[in-house]
Structures are given as structure tokens and as C-alpha cells.
Design an enzyme around this catalytic site. Structure first.
Site, PDB file in Angstrom:
ATOM      1  N   PHE A  11      18.055  88.168  60.342  1.00  0.00           N
ATOM      2  CA  PHE A  11      18.048  87.439  59.061  1.00  0.00           C
ATOM      3  C   PHE A  11      17.106  86.226  59.080  1.00  0.00           C
ATOM      4  N   ASP A  33      12.413  91.930  69.784  1.00  0.00           N
ATOM      5  CA  ASP A  33      13.750  92.171  69.232  1.00  0.00           C
ATOM      6  C   ASP A  33      14.295  93.481  69.788  1.00  0.00           C
ATOM      7  N   LYS A  34      15.587  93.462  70.105  1.00  0.00           N
ATOM      8  CA  LYS A  34      16.254  94.654  70.644  1.00  0.00           C
ATOM      9  C   LYS A  34      16.575  95.653  69.533  1.00  0.00           C
ATOM     10  N   THR A  36      19.324  95.468  67.438  1.00  0.00           N
ATOM     11  CA  THR A  36      20.761  95.765  67.409  1.00  0.00           C
ATOM     12  C   THR A  36      21.100  96.126  65.962  1.00  0.00           C
ATOM     13  N   THR A 100      24.017  88.250  75.776  1.00  0.00           N
ATOM     14  CA  THR A 100      22.773  87.943  75.048  1.00  0.00           C
ATOM     15  C   THR A 100      22.562  86.431  74.925  1.00  0.00           C
ATOM     16  N   THR A 130      23.154  76.407  66.590  1.00  0.00           N
ATOM     17  CA  THR A 130      24.019  76.302  65.414  1.00  0.00           C
ATOM     18  C   THR A 130      24.828  75.014  65.434  1.00  0.00           C
ATOM     19  N   ASP A 131      25.269  74.574  64.260  1.00  0.00           N
ATOM     20  CA  ASP A 131      26.155  73.405  64.192  1.00  0.00           C
ATOM     21  C   ASP A 131      27.561  73.737  64.708  1.00  0.00           C
ATOM     22  N   GLU A 132      27.847  75.045  64.892  1.00  0.00           N
ATOM     23  CA  GLU A 132      29.201  75.429  65.311  1.00  0.00           C
ATOM     24  C   GLU A 132      29.528  74.946  66.724  1.00  0.00           C
ATOM     25  N   TYR A 155      31.625  82.930  69.984  1.00  0.00           N
ATOM     26  CA  TYR A 155      30.246  82.760  69.511  1.00  0.00           C
ATOM     27  C   TYR A 155      29.769  81.342  69.766  1.00  0.00           C
ATOM     28  N   SER A 156      30.508  80.350  69.256  1.00  0.00           N
ATOM     29  CA  SER A 156      29.999  78.976  69.352  1.00  0.00           C
ATOM     30  C   SER A 156      29.973  78.494  70.794  1.00  0.00           C
ATOM     31  N   LYS A 159      26.822  79.830  72.349  1.00  0.00           N
ATOM     32  CA  LYS A 159      25.645  79.068  71.894  1.00  0.00           C
ATOM     33  C   LYS A 159      25.636  77.687  72.566  1.00  0.00           C
ATOM     34  N   ASN A 185      23.274  79.424  56.870  1.00  0.00           N
ATOM     35  CA  ASN A 185      22.112  79.809  56.055  1.00  0.00           C
ATOM     36  C   ASN A 185      22.506  80.853  55.018  1.00  0.00           C
ATOM     37  N   TYR A 346      38.573  94.647  58.456  1.00  0.00           N
ATOM     38  CA  TYR A 346      39.259  94.288  57.219  1.00  0.00           C
ATOM     39  C   TYR A 346      40.517  95.093  56.925  1.00  0.00           C
TER      40      TYR A 346
HETATM   41  P1  NAD Z   1      21.075  87.928  63.128  1.00  0.00           P
HETATM   42  O1  NAD Z   1      22.324  88.459  63.766  1.00  0.00           O
HETATM   43  O2  NAD Z   1      20.791  88.276  61.699  1.00  0.00           O
HETATM   44  O3  NAD Z   1      19.797  88.401  63.976  1.00  0.00           O
HETATM   45  C1  NAD Z   1      19.777  88.365  65.375  1.00  0.00           C
HETATM   46  C2  NAD Z   1      18.566  89.167  65.856  1.00  0.00           C
HETATM   47  O4  NAD Z   1      18.552  89.124  67.289  1.00  0.00           O
HETATM   48  C3  NAD Z   1      18.618  90.649  65.467  1.00  0.00           C
HETATM   49  O5  NAD Z   1      17.363  91.064  64.985  1.00  0.00           O
HETATM   50  C4  NAD Z   1      18.954  91.356  66.773  1.00  0.00           C
HETATM   51  O6  NAD Z   1      18.428  92.674  66.852  1.00  0.00           O
HETATM   52  C5  NAD Z   1      18.331  90.427  67.802  1.00  0.00           C
HETATM   53  N1  NAD Z   1      18.987  90.536  69.125  1.00  0.00           N
HETATM   54  C6  NAD Z   1      20.328  90.503  69.379  1.00  0.00           C
HETATM   55  N2  NAD Z   1      20.547  90.664  70.693  1.00  0.00           N
HETATM   56  C7  NAD Z   1      19.322  90.790  71.289  1.00  0.00           C
HETATM   57  C8  NAD Z   1      18.894  90.970  72.624  1.00  0.00           C
HETATM   58  N3  NAD Z   1      19.787  91.083  73.637  1.00  0.00           N
HETATM   59  N4  NAD Z   1      17.570  91.034  72.889  1.00  0.00           N
HETATM   60  C9  NAD Z   1      16.660  90.941  71.883  1.00  0.00           C
HETATM   61  N5  NAD Z   1      17.017  90.795  70.588  1.00  0.00           N
HETATM   62  C10 NAD Z   1      18.331  90.713  70.286  1.00  0.00           C
HETATM   63  O7  NAD Z   1      21.130  86.365  63.345  1.00  0.00           O
HETATM   64  P2  NAD Z   1      20.606  85.182  62.402  1.00  0.00           P
HETATM   65  O8  NAD Z   1      21.668  84.843  61.425  1.00  0.00           O
HETATM   66  O9  NAD Z   1      19.246  85.497  61.943  1.00  0.00           O
HETATM   67  O10 NAD Z   1      20.556  83.988  63.469  1.00  0.00           O
HETATM   68  C11 NAD Z   1      19.383  83.752  64.241  1.00  0.00           C
HETATM   69  C12 NAD Z   1      19.612  82.570  65.162  1.00  0.00           C
HETATM   70  O11 NAD Z   1      19.943  81.417  64.396  1.00  0.00           O
HETATM   71  C13 NAD Z   1      20.786  82.776  66.134  1.00  0.00           C
HETATM   72  O12 NAD Z   1      20.412  82.215  67.369  1.00  0.00           O
HETATM   73  C14 NAD Z   1      21.930  81.994  65.509  1.00  0.00           C
HETATM   74  O13 NAD Z   1      22.817  81.517  66.498  1.00  0.00           O
HETATM   75  C15 NAD Z   1      21.178  80.866  64.817  1.00  0.00           C
HETATM   76  N6  NAD Z   1      21.819  80.299  63.620  1.00  0.00           N
HETATM   77  C16 NAD Z   1      22.232  81.126  62.592  1.00  0.00           C
HETATM   78  C17 NAD Z   1      22.803  80.554  61.447  1.00  0.00           C
HETATM   79  C18 NAD Z   1      23.218  81.401  60.263  1.00  0.00           C
HETATM   80  O14 NAD Z   1      23.763  80.872  59.284  1.00  0.00           O
HETATM   81  N7  NAD Z   1      22.954  82.700  60.247  1.00  0.00           N
HETATM   82  C19 NAD Z   1      22.959  79.167  61.362  1.00  0.00           C
HETATM   83  C20 NAD Z   1      22.544  78.370  62.438  1.00  0.00           C
HETATM   84  C21 NAD Z   1      21.967  78.949  63.552  1.00  0.00           C
HETATM   85  P1  TYD Z   2      30.478  83.495  57.909  1.00  0.00           P
HETATM   86  O1  TYD Z   2      29.473  83.903  56.886  1.00  0.00           O
HETATM   87  O2  TYD Z   2      31.031  84.512  58.833  1.00  0.00           O
HETATM   88  O3  TYD Z   2      29.845  82.264  58.710  1.00  0.00           O
HETATM   89  P2  TYD Z   2      30.544  81.263  59.809  1.00  0.00           P
HETATM   90  O4  TYD Z   2      31.867  81.772  60.176  1.00  0.00           O
HETATM   91  O5  TYD Z   2      29.579  81.358  60.939  1.00  0.00           O
HETATM   92  O6  TYD Z   2      30.583  79.930  59.138  1.00  0.00           O
HETATM   93  O7  TYD Z   2      31.718  82.846  57.144  1.00  0.00           O
HETATM   94  C1  TYD Z   2      31.574  81.730  56.294  1.00  0.00           C
HETATM   95  C2  TYD Z   2      32.962  81.302  55.852  1.00  0.00           C
HETATM   96  O8  TYD Z   2      33.538  82.330  55.040  1.00  0.00           O
HETATM   97  C3  TYD Z   2      33.935  81.104  57.013  1.00  0.00           C
HETATM   98  O9  TYD Z   2      34.793  80.003  56.726  1.00  0.00           O
HETATM   99  C4  TYD Z   2      34.739  82.393  57.041  1.00  0.00           C
HETATM  100  C5  TYD Z   2      34.782  82.814  55.592  1.00  0.00           C
HETATM  101  N1  TYD Z   2      34.818  84.286  55.332  1.00  0.00           N
HETATM  102  C6  TYD Z   2      35.776  84.822  54.460  1.00  0.00           C
HETATM  103  O10 TYD Z   2      36.620  84.102  53.892  1.00  0.00           O
HETATM  104  N2  TYD Z   2      35.765  86.168  54.251  1.00  0.00           N
HETATM  105  C7  TYD Z   2      34.866  86.996  54.858  1.00  0.00           C
HETATM  106  O11 TYD Z   2      34.928  88.242  54.650  1.00  0.00           O
HETATM  107  C8  TYD Z   2      33.881  86.434  55.736  1.00  0.00           C
HETATM  108  C9  TYD Z   2      32.859  87.291  56.427  1.00  0.00           C
HETATM  109  C10 TYD Z   2      33.883  85.052  55.933  1.00  0.00           C
END
Ligand code: NAD
Ligand code: TYD
Length: 349
Positions: A11, A33-34, A36, A100, A130-132, A155-156, A159, A185, A346
Site C-alpha cells: 500500500f 518485494d516478496k 505476499t 519479516t 509506525t506510531d504503534e 505487530y507493534s 516494529k 494511512n 470475522y
Molecule cells: P502492506 O502490508 O500493504 O505492504 C507490505 C509489503 O511488504 C507488501 O508488498 C509485501 O509483499 C511486502 N513484504 C512482506 N514481507 C516481505 C518479505 N519478507 N520480504 C520482502 N517483502 C515483503 O503494508 P503498508 O501498509 O504499505 O506498510 C508499509 C510500511 O509502513 C510497514 O513497514 C508498516 O509497518 C509501516 N506503516 C504503515 C502504516 C499504515 O497505516 N499502513 C502506518 C505507519 C507505518
Molecule cells: P486498522 O485499519 O486495522 O489499523 P490499526 O489497527 O493498525 O490502527 O484498524 C483501525 C481501527 O479500526 C482500529 O481501532 C481497529 C478498528 N477496526 C474495526 O473496528 N473493524 C475492522 O474490521 C477493522 C479491520 C478495524
């Protein structure tokens, strides 16, 4: 400059790759990228044939492969985004997160040190986090660069561990690093396991909208393209060894955000106002569910001049438009494995 971006088919990564490929035609951009379940090359079609872009399919857990790749390509910079990123999946299966997020990051650091150790000048290892890692806030206060780490989910905590190892490489070996810790995001190309695309997809298909607990948890939402722009700024101008918190200054209670999405979708789908909200279903809460995340992004604003640009309501509507206009993208990734995931997460709630 040769820049390796990891996780560029995910993403946030796909937005970063597109920005870097277009903005820096004189750089060579490599996307490792792997692929996944969360990685999707369809996210990158607009730049896949660019002459300064190369895709490499590979796994950051594979230490020998990573070492060889760095030896061969001699990257000047790394923007490390590859990760297992979904909290709910980390609860049902933490191992992949440890492998990973921790081992994979350690492999990249080791490989970078090996090729940079004799001359660190002009090199950059940017770890995207991440802020988590800071844990959970009550009603008051904000996370900032000085907040103590207190991660609570697999997860957090994975990280947080990787952040620590990145800092250790800086302090111990002098590796040039920057770390960013960003809030939630939203935007195009997000896998529909996450709140916003999951709700948009379920509203569209008249499926129940699973709100965890009472829906009172709060997240600070940042547009993904603003995040990509911040990463560009930090990668190029961040101070060696420093951390920057990135946030949207945009806190929403989950239930209010779901109502906002329902209201936008009612308009887009020509439904009566209030129709989609009838799908809201309160389900069993997430284990260890963090209550509130909120970022104080003063440092990156004051020191590097970055701030979020756009009004949320307009961008949220643009996000909904993107998912509605890209039906085949959504259909492709929600067929097959996603159904099994959805049922396992779910149906028991
Ligand atoms: P995502 O899950 O959408 O994408 C992760 C990507 O990493 C995928 O393309 C996957 O194929 C690749 N990947 C996973 N394992 C791998 C491995 N072993 N080797 C090579 N590639 C691998 O994640 P995202 O939401 O795009 O997040 C990207 C980064 O930003 C992460 O490090 C996440 O912790 C951080 N981040 C995400 C958010 C958010 O809101 N999504 C917020 C803050 C920080
Ligand atoms: P999420 O998008 O999984 O991000 P994060 O847990 O990393 O913040 O979830 C955002 C918020 O939404 C979190 O408080 C959990 C909640 N949530 C639901 O209430 N229902 C859902 O189906 C999902 C995926 C998340």
C-alpha cells in the site's frame, strides 16, 4: 544514486515507488518485494516500464540472497517499508511478524553495513516504522519523538524491536540511519483487511460493517500521498541518527469515521441517507486493542518543513471514488485467499 525500496508493491510502498521514480529520473530505483498476499504488482502499472525502475522479487528473510543483492548492486540508499503490517493477523499468527519485521530488518542492516563500512558518506538507511510502537494513549496527550516505547501487539512489538536494532547499528557501527514513525494511512491501493477499504467494500456489497468493541478507539489518519512526500523529505534531508514522527493531526473515533464513510457511500450509490449505516454491526473487540493514537508532528514541520496538505473530507471522498472506480482491482484481491482470511477473522466475532 541507486535506491532500494523494500515492500514497494504494498500500500504505502507503491506510492513511494511512484513518487521516487517520477521525481528522480536520474536515480535508479529498485523495488524489492516478496509479493505476499499484501503485495500486488498491479499497484505499479503506471511506472513498470520506466527506464529508471527495476522490480526484484525476493524475501528479506533470506540473508544470503540479501547479502548477494547488496554486493551486486551497491545501493547508496535504502527506504525500508517491507513488513507484515496488520495487527489482527499478528494476533492470530505472530511468527511471520517476528521473521519479516525483525530478522528481515536485521538482514538489510547487515548487508548495508557490509557494503558501506569503508565509506559511509552519502549513504542513507531509512527505516519506515509506525506510531504503534509508543503504545496506547488515553484521552489526552500525543506521541512524539521522545515518547517511551510501549508496544502491545505482536505487530507493534516487532516494529519496536526493528527500530531498536536500526538505532543499534547507528550507535555501534556508525551506519547512517533515519527512522520515521507514522500514524494510520488511508488512500488508494490499501489492502481491504484495513478499516477504511474494508468498510467501503462491505458497504458496496451490503455486508455487515464490523466495528470492534464500542467503536470508540481513536486513530490519527494521514493521506498516504502525504506520507510518501514526508518519506522523500526525511530520506533526503533528515538528520543522521534522528527519528521523525509523522501524523495527520486528524483524529477520528472509529464509529464516527464509519458513519462518515456510510454517508459518502449513500450519496455515491444513490441510497437514501442513513441506508448504509444500518449495516453497522458491533463485534467482539480486538484483543489488547489500543485505545488512541495521535501524533505531535511539530519536529518534522519545524526542522524539515513537511506538513499534511489536504482537507480530510475531500481526500476521504476521493479515496471512496478510487475504490468504486477500480472494481477489478478490489475483485482481484478479494477473491481466493482473502475470503478464507475474512471468514477466519470475522465469523468467530
Ligand atoms: P502492506 O502490508 O500493504 O505492504 C507490505 C509489503 O511488504 C507488501 O508488498 C509485501 O509483499 C511486502 N513484504 C512482506 N514481507 C516481505 C518479505 N519478507 N520480504 C520482502 N517483502 C515483503 O503494508 P503498508 O501498509 O504499505 O506498510 C508499509 C510500511 O509502513 C510497514 O513497514 C508498516 O509497518 C509501516 N506503516 C504503515 C502504516 C499504515 O497505516 N499502513 C502506518 C505507519 C507505518
Ligand atoms: P486498522 O485499519 O486495522 O489499523 P490499526 O489497527 O493498525 O490502527 O484498524 C483501525 C481501527 O479500526 C482500529 O481501532 C481497529 C478498528 N477496526 C474495526 O473496528 N473493524 C475492522 O474490521 C477493522 C479491520 C478495524
Amino acid at each position: 544514486m541507486k535506491v532500494l525500496i523494500t515492500g514497494g508493491a504494498g500500500f504505502i510502498g507503491c506510492h513511494v515507488v511512484k513518487l521516487m521514480v517520477k521525481k528522480y529520473p536520474h536515480y535508479q530505483i529498485f523495488n524489492l518485494d516478496k509479493l505476499t498476499y499484501a503485495g500486488n504488482l498491479e499497484n505499479l502499472t503506471e511506472i513498470e516500464n520506466a527506464s529508471n525502475y527495476t522490480f526484484i522479487k525476493g524475501d528479506i528473510i533470506d540473508k544470503a540472497f540479501i547479502r548477494e543483492l547488496f554486493q551486486q548492486e551497491k545501493f547508496d540508499g535504502v527506504m525500508h517499508l517491507a513488513a507484515e503490517s496488520h495487527v489482527d493477523r499478528s494476533i492470530s499468527g505472530p511468527d511471520a511478524f517476528i521473521e519479516t519485521n525483525i530478522i528481515g530488518t536485521s538482514n538489510l542492516l547487515g548487508a548495508a553495513l557490509e557494503i558501506w563500512k569503508d565509506n559511509m558518506s552519502g549513504k542513507q538507511f531509512h527505516h519506515v516504522s509506525t506510531d504503534e510502537v509508543f503504545g496506547s494513549l488515553g484521552a489526552e496527550g500525543y506521541f512524539s519523538e521522545t515518547t517511551a516505547y510501549d508496544p502491545r501487539s505482536p505487530y507493534s512489538s516487532s516494529k519496536a524491536s526493528s527500530d531498536m536494532i536500526v538505532r543499534a547499528y547507528h550507535h555501534t557501527y556508525g551506519l547512517p540511519i533515519v527512522i520515521t514513525n507514522c500514524s494510520n494511512n488511508y488512500g488508494s491501493h490499501q489492502f481491504p483487511e484495513k478499516l477504511i477499504p474494508l468498510m467501503i467494500n462491505n458497504i458496496k456489497h451490503n455486508k455487515p460493517l464490523p466495528v470492534y468493541g464500542k467503536g470508540e478507539n481513536i486513530r490519527d489518519w494521514l493521506w498516504v500521498e502525504d506520507h510518501a512526500r514526508a518519506l522523500d523529505v526525511v530520506f533526503h534531508t533528515g538528520k543522521n541518527g534522528e527519528t521523525y514522527c509523522i501524523g495527520g493531526n486528524n483524529e477520528w473515533k472509529n464509529i464516527d469515521l464509519v458513519h462518515a464513510l456510510c454517508s459518502i457511500m449513500d450519496r455515491k450509490l444513490n441510497r437514501a441517507e442513513g441506508e448504509s449505516a444500518k449495516l453497522i454491526t458491533y463485534v467482539k473487540d480486538r484483543a489488547g486493542h489500543d485505545m488512541r493514537y495521535a501524533i505531535d508532528a511539530t519536529k518534522i514541520k519545524n526542522e524539515l518543513g513537511w506538513e499534511p496538505t489536504q482537507p480530510f473530507e475531500k481526500l476521504l471522498e476521493g479515496t471512496v471514488d478510487w475504490y468504486l472506480a477500480n472494481e477489478s482491482w478490489m475483485n482481484n484481491i478479494t477473491s481466493g485467499q482473502y475470503q478464507a482470511y475474512y471468514e477466519s477473522q470475522y465469523e468467530k466475532r
